[in-house]
Motif scaffolding. Structure first.
Motif, short mmCIF file in Angstrom:
data_model
loop_
_atom_site.label_atom_id
_atom_site.label_comp_id
_atom_site.label_asym_id
_atom_site.label_seq_id
_atom_site.Cartn_x
_atom_site.Cartn_y
_atom_site.Cartn_z
N THR A 28 0.84 -1.20 0.00
CA THR A 28 0.00 0.00 0.00
C THR A 28 0.88 1.26 0.00
OG1 THR A 28 -2.11 0.77 0.88
CG2 THR A 28 -0.37 0.40 2.49
N LEU A 29 2.05 1.19 0.65
CA LEU A 29 2.99 2.31 0.64
C LEU A 29 3.41 2.62 -0.80
CD1 LEU A 29 4.67 4.08 2.64
CD2 LEU A 29 6.49 2.41 2.38
N ILE A 30 3.79 1.57 -1.53
CA ILE A 30 4.25 1.75 -2.91
C ILE A 30 3.11 2.27 -3.79
CG2 ILE A 30 4.99 0.46 -4.95
CD1 ILE A 30 6.67 -1.27 -3.02
N PHE A 31 1.91 1.73 -3.57
CA PHE A 31 0.79 2.21 -4.38
C PHE A 31 0.45 3.65 -4.03
CE2 PHE A 31 -3.42 3.01 -5.82
CZ PHE A 31 -3.46 2.37 -7.05
N GLY A 32 0.46 3.94 -2.73
CA GLY A 32 0.07 5.28 -2.30
C GLY A 32 1.02 6.35 -2.81
N VAL A 33 2.33 6.07 -2.72
CA VAL A 33 3.30 7.09 -3.09
C VAL A 33 3.48 7.18 -4.59
CG1 VAL A 33 5.69 7.82 -2.84
CG2 VAL A 33 4.48 6.84 -0.91
N MET A 34 3.54 6.02 -5.26
CA MET A 34 3.93 6.05 -6.66
C MET A 34 2.80 5.70 -7.61
SD MET A 34 7.51 4.22 -6.29
CE MET A 34 7.83 3.40 -4.80
N ASP A 177 1.28 15.49 -4.44
CA ASP A 177 1.51 16.17 -5.71
C ASP A 177 2.96 15.96 -6.16
OD1 ASP A 177 1.83 17.88 -7.84
OD2 ASP A 177 0.42 19.36 -7.01
N ARG A 178 3.16 15.03 -7.05
CA ARG A 178 4.55 14.69 -7.35
C ARG A 178 5.25 15.77 -8.19
NH1 ARG A 178 4.09 9.16 -10.82
NH2 ARG A 178 2.33 8.81 -9.46
N GLU A 179 4.53 16.46 -9.07
CA GLU A 179 5.17 17.52 -9.86
C GLU A 179 5.66 18.65 -8.95
OE1 GLU A 179 2.27 16.25 -10.92
OE2 GLU A 179 3.02 15.18 -12.69
N MET A 180 4.79 18.99 -8.00
CA MET A 180 5.13 20.12 -7.12
C MET A 180 6.38 19.83 -6.32
SD MET A 180 4.51 23.12 -6.28
CE MET A 180 2.87 23.67 -6.72
N ILE A 181 6.50 18.63 -5.74
CA ILE A 181 7.69 18.44 -4.90
C ILE A 181 8.94 18.32 -5.77
CG2 ILE A 181 6.34 17.38 -3.04
CD1 ILE A 181 8.19 14.96 -3.42
N ALA A 182 8.80 17.85 -7.01
CA ALA A 182 9.95 17.85 -7.90
C ALA A 182 10.35 19.29 -8.20
CB ALA A 182 9.61 17.11 -9.20
N ALA A 183 9.35 20.16 -8.39
CA ALA A 183 9.63 21.56 -8.68
C ALA A 183 10.30 22.25 -7.49
CB ALA A 183 8.33 22.28 -9.04
N LEU A 184 10.03 21.73 -6.27
CA LEU A 184 10.65 22.32 -5.09
C LEU A 184 12.08 21.84 -4.89
CD1 LEU A 184 7.66 22.21 -2.60
CD2 LEU A 184 8.65 24.22 -3.68
N GLY A 185 12.57 21.06 -5.83
CA GLY A 185 13.98 20.69 -5.78
C GLY A 185 14.26 19.40 -5.03
N ILE A 186 13.24 18.58 -4.81
CA ILE A 186 13.49 17.30 -4.15
C ILE A 186 13.72 16.24 -5.21
CG2 ILE A 186 12.37 15.49 -2.81
CD1 ILE A 186 11.08 17.93 -1.27
N ASP A 187 14.75 15.41 -4.99
CA ASP A 187 15.10 14.39 -5.98
C ASP A 187 14.07 13.26 -5.90
OD1 ASP A 187 16.11 12.52 -7.60
OD2 ASP A 187 18.05 12.35 -6.61
N ILE A 188 13.04 13.39 -6.73
CA ILE A 188 11.93 12.46 -6.63
C ILE A 188 12.34 11.05 -7.05
CG2 ILE A 188 11.01 12.98 -8.94
CD1 ILE A 188 8.55 12.83 -6.25
N ARG A 189 13.32 10.95 -7.98
CA ARG A 189 13.74 9.62 -8.42
C ARG A 189 14.35 8.83 -7.26
NH1 ARG A 189 14.95 9.24 -14.27
NH2 ARG A 189 16.85 8.12 -13.85
N THR A 190 15.23 9.50 -6.51
CA THR A 190 15.84 8.81 -5.37
C THR A 190 14.79 8.50 -4.31
OG1 THR A 190 17.73 10.21 -5.80
CG2 THR A 190 17.80 8.92 -3.79
#
Lengths: 307, 377
Positions: A28-34, A177-190
């Motif tokens: 559920t963690l993997i589904f919820g986040v990604m 909101d995955r786009e927003m946190i990527a825009a805030l400079g967090i390395d979303i891939r890692t």
């Protein structure tokens, strides 16, 4: 029907529920986040069990095996995320299901190639062997109590991780909101690789803990995977709290249903027919429960805050 | 989904050819992947070992994996018969796969030899001259345990998965068991946690437990039973305590009694040679599935030496004579082409570090099955 037996079965149901929670929490963690449907979660459970059995056989220590199961499953998870899963986030669920189904086949045949076709031996550690006496003088295996303890610790740990740490804050932000946190400079891939490895490690730990009770063999993950999906659908997909309550509900309903349905039926049909009809009905019970809950609450008991 | 697993194998040893030096092509459909693969691997390995030892260079074996899926087994059987033109088929482990494959194979006038599964419909009204069961009829081992239990126990708790072979098992046990039942429970197929059933067993006041849980289910049940502190004696058919699973169960299995038509300590020349050769070739002890695969191959070899495989009538007659050195000692076919054989009670023992079985009693001498009278051949 004696009260001590019923109490013992309730405990068995809780213990089965915590076993399911260990598996369902990662899923559920993997589904919820990604937003990823990971059918290969059962394979990571199998990797954990095999890593534990192999290391325990080589060193004689279950505890080293347990460490190996966490490390092995996390490593396998991280590798799979980088090589395969990373390419699937933008795709629709059908592509994810196809690719992760392929991973099941690759993991199964790879494990057979490494360890052979015969089940491996893995026993519970001597420290947790033996039984405690419950009120009503029924002995209860300490190892099963330890599984309940491990489930509680994992639930508490995940709660603290997600609500109190910086990583947890990022995970929650990534869900929202995955786009927003990527825009805030967090390395979303890692971040995604870390979350996937964490989910894999939880599955691996479940595999090792449960492997000591069951059979460590190729294909052991798939039956649990189906139950874990039932659990997260009941609990609300993406919600850790939902996974916990869903798992406990499924565990208790399944265990007591197996006991009570044949008993209830035997008052009006022959014992042999009651045993087989009761067993058939009991195996449907959790799916009936799932249908009922979905009819009343289509997004599960605890819908994740942001979808 | 699964591609062809193994290509052809031609025996390489130099040696004597049969009386008829024509090529014989055998198709083997068995389970080589998934959770049940251990059983198919043992059957295949022992079968190929027997062919290799015979030195018969005219026999070709084509092996394919059914992945324990009935629909896949049917496809492979059709392909082997139609495009590979096999003369004989063998290898299926599971009764549900056998029921899917065998009737259509025998209807196409191809001979099928079962190295394991023996579902009751194929032994009774659905018997066929082209179907030979070299293993057992499904009920046999359970009947033997029921018979044996009469000596020691009066109140047995019985347990099996809720599917056809599970029901056959408890039916077989009850056919010979005369005592009272402390409880009768059917579990889910593939169930892995047995805490609830074990609590019921303890509360039932039983003096013994009979269970049939093949493969991983039996490993899980026996381990959890050992950990639970319940000490009521366990018994079961040999499948639950075969060499392929004993290593995974560990010490929890020691002392358990189980029934089988074969054991590695059975005292005859063919068996001694088989056990030694199998260990030398593959580095592990053979299971009952291996023993049955080995006997199937030797039965075929004995018939090939007597008759041409193209003359179906003569070849069937040669098979029916069962003129081969069985690792089970004595072996012959009943009117329904199912075995008449002795069934033993074995006890799980520890020999050094290895956990294995030892014969402690004979439950039945020259035992056949309850369905032969319905077979009109």
């Amino acid at each position: 029907m004696q009260i001590p037996l019923l109490l013992e079965q309730l405990l068995n149901g809780l213990q089965f529920g915590f076993m399911l929670f260990l598996m369902a929490s990662g899923l559920t963690l993997i589904f919820g986040v990604m937003g990823l449907i990971n059918l290969a979660h059962g394979s990571l459970y199998m990797v954990g069990a095999f890593a534990c059995a192999a290391v325990a056989a080589a060193t004689g220590s279950f505890w080293l095996g347990l460490v190996a199961s966490l490390a092995g499953a996390a490593a396998a998870g991280a590798l799979v995320e980088v090589l395969v899963i990373r390419r699937l986030y933008g795709r629709d669920h059908l592509d994810q299901v196809l690719a992760t189904f392929a991973l099941i086949l690759i993991f199964s045949e790879g494990t057979r190639w490494l360890f052979g076709s015969f089940p491996l031996y893995l026993d519970i550690p001597p420290l947790l062997g033996g039984a405690l006496t419950l009120p009503g003088s029924a002995p209860y295996p300490i190892y099963r109590l330890a599984i309940i303890g491990a489930g509680l610790l994992v639930a508490l740990g995940l709660y603290l991780l997600i609500s109190r740490t910086r990583l947890g804050m990022r995970i929650r932000a990534g869900e929202a909101d995955r786009e927003m946190i990527a825009a805030l400079g967090i390395d979303i891939r890692t971040l995604y690789t870390i979350v996937f490895a964490l989910g894999a490690a939880l599955a691996g730990m479940a595999g090792a803990l449960v492997g000591a009770l069951q059979s460590v063999q190729v294909g052991m993950g798939e039956p649990v995977l189906i139950l874990a999906f039932v659990v997260i659908v009941i609990g609300g997909i993406g919600s850790i709290r939902g996974a916990l309550f869903g798992a406990l509900l499924v565990g208790v309903v399944d265990t007591t249903g197996r006991l009570l349905l044949p008993l209830a039926l035997s008052s009006f049909i022959s014992p042999s027919a009651a045993a087989s009809t009761g067993a058939a009905l009991a195996s449907m019970l959790i799916y009936v429960l799932m249908a009922l809950i979905l009819a009343l609450r289509p997004r599960g008991l605890f819908p994740a805050a942001a979808g | 989904m699964k591609q062809m697993m193994a290509a052809a194998l031609v025996a390489l040893c130099a040696g004597t050819a049969g009386a008829f030096a024509e090529p014989v092509k055998i198709g083997m459909i068995t389970t080589l992947s998934g959770g049940g693969a251990g059983l198919g691997v043992d059957t295949r390995d022992a079968f190929l070992l027997a062919i290799k030892k015979s030195g018969n260079k005219d026999i070709e074996v084509v092996v394919e994996d059914d992945a324990q899926k009935p629909e896949l087994a049917v496809q492979i059987a059709d392909k082997m018969i139609q495009s590979e033109k096999v003369d004989l088929l063998t290898g299926i482990i599971w009764s549900n796969l056998a029921m899917a494959v065998v009737p259509s194979v025998t209807a196409q006038d191809v001979i099928y030899l079962s190295p394991n599964a023996g579902p009751s419909p194929l032994a009774g009204a659905g018997c066929n001259a082209n179907y030979f069961n070299v293993a057992y009829q499904n009920d046999n081992f359970h009947e033997a345990m029921g018979q044996y239990a009469n000596g020691d126990y009066k109140k047995t708790f019985i347990l099996a998965p809720n599917y056809p072979a599970g029901k056959d098992s408890l039916t077989g046990f009850k056919r010979y068991y005369k005592g009272e039942l402390a409880g009768e429970v059917y579990t889910q197929l593939g169930q892995t946690d047995y805490a609830a059933e074990i609590a019921q067993i303890r509360a039932s006041g039983a003096d013994s437990v009979f269970f049939f849980l093949p493969g991983g289910m039996g490993i899980a049940f026996t381990k959890q039973y050992g950990q639970s502190g319940v000490t009521i004696p366990l018994m079961g058919p040999g499948f639950s305590f075969s060499q392929d699973v004993l290593g995974a169960i560990g010490d929890a299995a020691v002392g358990v009694r189980n029934s089988a038509s074969w054991s590695k300590d059975l005292d005859n020349e063919a068996n001694k040679t088989f056990v030694a050769d199998f260990q030398a070739e593959y580095g592990r002890l053979p299971s009952i599935y291996a023993a049955q695969g080995y006997d199937t191959a030797n039965l075929i070899l004995s018939a090939v030496a007597k008759a041409s495989v193209t003359d179906k009538e003569a070849f069937r007659a040669a098979l029916k004579e069962a003129d081969f050195p069985s690792v089970r000692g004595k072996f012959k076919f009943n009117t329904n082409n199912h075995p008449i054989q002795d069934i033993y009670v074995r006890e799980v023992v520890k020999e050094g570090d290895v956990i294995t079985n030892k014969i402690i009693a004979t439950a039945f001498t020259d035992h056949s099955d309850a369905y032969a009278k319905d077979c009109k051949m």
